[in-house]
Design a protein around this motif. Structure first.
Motif, short mmCIF file in Angstrom:
data_model
loop_
_atom_site.label_atom_id
_atom_site.label_comp_id
_atom_site.label_asym_id
_atom_site.label_seq_id
_atom_site.Cartn_x
_atom_site.Cartn_y
_atom_site.Cartn_z
N SER A 107 0.82 -1.21 0.00
CA SER A 107 0.00 0.00 0.00
C SER A 107 0.86 1.27 0.00
CB SER A 107 -0.94 0.00 1.22
OG SER A 107 -1.69 1.19 1.27
N TYR A 108 1.91 1.28 0.82
CA TYR A 108 2.78 2.45 0.87
C TYR A 108 3.57 2.60 -0.43
CZ TYR A 108 6.68 5.49 2.15
OH TYR A 108 7.62 6.50 2.17
N GLY A 109 4.10 1.50 -0.95
CA GLY A 109 4.87 1.57 -2.19
C GLY A 109 4.03 2.09 -3.34
N TYR A 110 2.78 1.61 -3.43
CA TYR A 110 1.92 2.05 -4.52
C TYR A 110 1.49 3.50 -4.33
CZ TYR A 110 -1.80 2.01 -8.00
OH TYR A 110 -2.61 2.29 -9.08
N ALA A 111 1.28 3.93 -3.09
CA ALA A 111 0.93 5.33 -2.83
C ALA A 111 2.06 6.25 -3.29
CB ALA A 111 0.64 5.54 -1.35
N ARG A 112 3.30 5.88 -2.98
CA ARG A 112 4.44 6.70 -3.43
C ARG A 112 4.50 6.77 -4.95
NH1 ARG A 112 9.81 4.65 -1.74
NH2 ARG A 112 10.44 6.39 -3.05
N ARG A 113 4.27 5.65 -5.61
CA ARG A 113 4.28 5.63 -7.07
C ARG A 113 3.18 6.54 -7.62
NH1 ARG A 113 5.64 2.28 -11.56
NH2 ARG A 113 4.85 3.38 -13.39
#
Length: 531
Positions: A107-113
């Motif tokens: 979830s965090y990785g995709y939010a950053r992307r």
């Protein structure tokens, strides 16, 4: 309990001192008496006022606000009515919070992307625990297999409100010693959508890195899927065959639609055919999870391969890629596949997941791990578990080892944050946190616990230990991103995004941690996009 396979029995503080509403007394394994009261989920406060439905719920850790309990001297019973004939005074909440452990970070990785692409993430894809668990912790590691338990907290600038942190850690791979051999079945999405830069090209690079990092006694199989699925490489002991594996990876090309269900089916069939006793058998799914052909329902897909999961212990590791990403499907597959997910957006992410964190993502330290936090009603008036919304476990199932928990590898940490409202002037025991897990080989149950007193709370959140501040920033950031979903009220002590970015930059300077610097930059991007 120690790591000798026997449950350490201890008397649990925090029993309710008086009956309230409908009293639930559960005599659980080890003779522990846990007492709690049924909780209202209708959104009513104890005084009968109605606080935005869906924002105030039970105390069982649903990710929403529990109603406050009555004073210990109160003899108000469940069902007593106020001026509104249709509005009943809610019973006091259950003072237990139980959830399956989760080490996902997708979830965090995709939010950053998403933020880097100039968009705010969909609030439905924001899971606060995955933001918090994306950062390094400094918890003490256990001496043996299993978990250490750290419980601490800090007061916020809102009266009587604190953030309480439950931190769990396993031994590092170096401490644990040589891991068992791994039998990994890579299931690779080669559909047309994977042609976008940062998808199949990144997956191929990641697989190449992992193949070079694996040991000679590890085994690899390769399954591809687009409109159909194909076993490109059966389970192959690496040894002198690394070149064969690299050739199979290099030959991957994107084509046609995404039949993810067929890919998972074939992947598990291949994993069962190549099953290695005494090895860690795992399916690694690399996809943008944008299924558009065949079965696209996680429950249905996993039901068909349930025997492989339950009888053979083959777990699923989901790796998400792509600017458009089927977050919900991948998350559900991993949760129900007894595994976890991460998201990679660039070569640095990929190398971290497939090289630096290889033991965490391959080996297992604990199966079906669950946590339970017992808050003391003498000191705690209200609490909310931040995140873990889809990982809730019934309180009475904490010691039912047939109930699914989370799988955790060596070197992992798991952090759970609570917003806790203490009673005015209260002092003494605040909470006991326990973790229960099964040995991955023998399935012997183990438990460990830690406690927190009100006197141990730091006086100020922003003067608390640095890593605690990082966790708070990550949780507040996630909370801000999902306030577009009207189920959620802001957390106590929340800051506007521009002020939170300033806090994050200060912490990043203190830690000299590039990951925290990236967090601060992401908060700045969100602040600018939110206006």
């Amino acid at each position: 309990m120690g790591n000798d396979g026997h449950i350490r029995r201890q008397r649990r503080p925090g029993q309710l001192r008086r009956p309230c509403g409908a009293l639930l007394a559960l005599t659980l394994a080890g003779g522990l008496l846990l007492t709690g009261c049924a909780a209202s989920d209708d959104g009513h406060s104890i005084d009968g006022s109605n606080k935005s439905r869906g924002s105030y719920g039970s105390g069982g850790g649903t990710g929403q606000w529990p109603v406050p309990a009555p004073d210990q001297s109160s003899d108000t019973s469940q069902g007593e009515q106020t001026g509104d004939a249709n509005r009943e005074i809610a019973p006091s909440p259950d003072y237990l919070s139980t959830f399956a452990l989760d080490v996902d970070t997708a979830s965090y990785g995709y939010a950053r992307r998403t933020l880097a692409d100039g968009r705010l993430p969909d609030p439905a894809t924001v899971r606060p625990e995955e933001f918090v668990n994306s950062f390094r912790q400094d918890y003490e590691r256990p001496d043996g297999n299993g978990f250490s338990v750290t419980v601490d907290g800090a007061r916020t600038d809102e009266e009587d409100w604190s953030l309480v942190r439950v931190g769990l850690a396993t031994r590092t791979a170096e401490q644990q010693g040589e891991r068992p051999p791994a039998a990994l079945t890579f299931v690779i999405d080669i559909s047309g959508s994977m042609a976008e830069p940062g998808r199949l090209d990144l997956a191929k690079d990641s697989l190449g890195v992992m193949t070079d990092r694996l040991r000679d006694d590890d085994s690899v199989a390769l399954v591809t899927f687009s409109d159909e699925a194909e076993t490109v490489l059966p389970m192959t002991r690496l040894g002198d065959h690394r070149g064969r594996v690299h050739d199979a990876i290099d030959g991957l090309e994107p084509t046609e639609s995404t039949n993810l269900g067929a890919g998972v089916d074939t992947g598990y069939e291949t994993a069962v055919e190549g099953l290695r006793k005494g090895a860690t058998n795992r399916v690694v799914l690399i996809s943008d999870a944008l299924a558009n052909t065949g079965d696209t329902d996680a429950d249905s897909i996993l039901e068909r391969i349930s025997d492989a999961r339950r009888e053979h212990g083959i777990t699923l590791f989901g790796v998400g890629v792509g600017s458009e990403y089927g977050d919900d499907l991948m998350e559900r597959l991993a949760d129900k596949g007894d595994g976890h997910t991460t998201y990679v957006s660039n070569e640095g992410d990929a190398r971290k997941v497939f090289s630096e964190q290889l033991p965490q993502n391959v080996d297992l330290t604990a199966r079906d791990a669950k946590a339970q936090v017992a808050f003391d009603p003498a000191t705690v008036q209200q609490f909310r578990l931040i995140g873990y919304d889809d990982r809730q476990v019934a309180d009475e199932d904490f010691r039912d080892d047939r109930v699914d928990g989370g799988e955790v590898g060596p070197g992992h940490t798991v952090t759970a944050l609570y917003a806790v409202r203490t009673r005015p002037g209260a002092s003494g025991h605040l909470a006991t946190a326990s973790v229960r897990w099964l040995d991955p080989d023998s399935r012997t149950p183990h438990e460990e616990s830690g406690q927190l007193e009100t006197g141990s709370l730091d006086d100020g959140l922003w003067s608390a230990p640095t890593r605690f501040q990082v966790d708070a920033v990550a949780a507040y950031f996630a909370d801000a991103l999902r306030t577009g979903d009207n189920r959620w009220n802001p957390l106590p002590g929340a800051l506007p995004l521009h002020e939170l970015a300033d806090r994050a930059h200060r912490v990043a300077t203190t830690t000299e941690d590039t990951q925290v610097r990236d967090l601060a930059n992401a908060i700045e991007q969100a602040s600018e996009l939110a206006g």
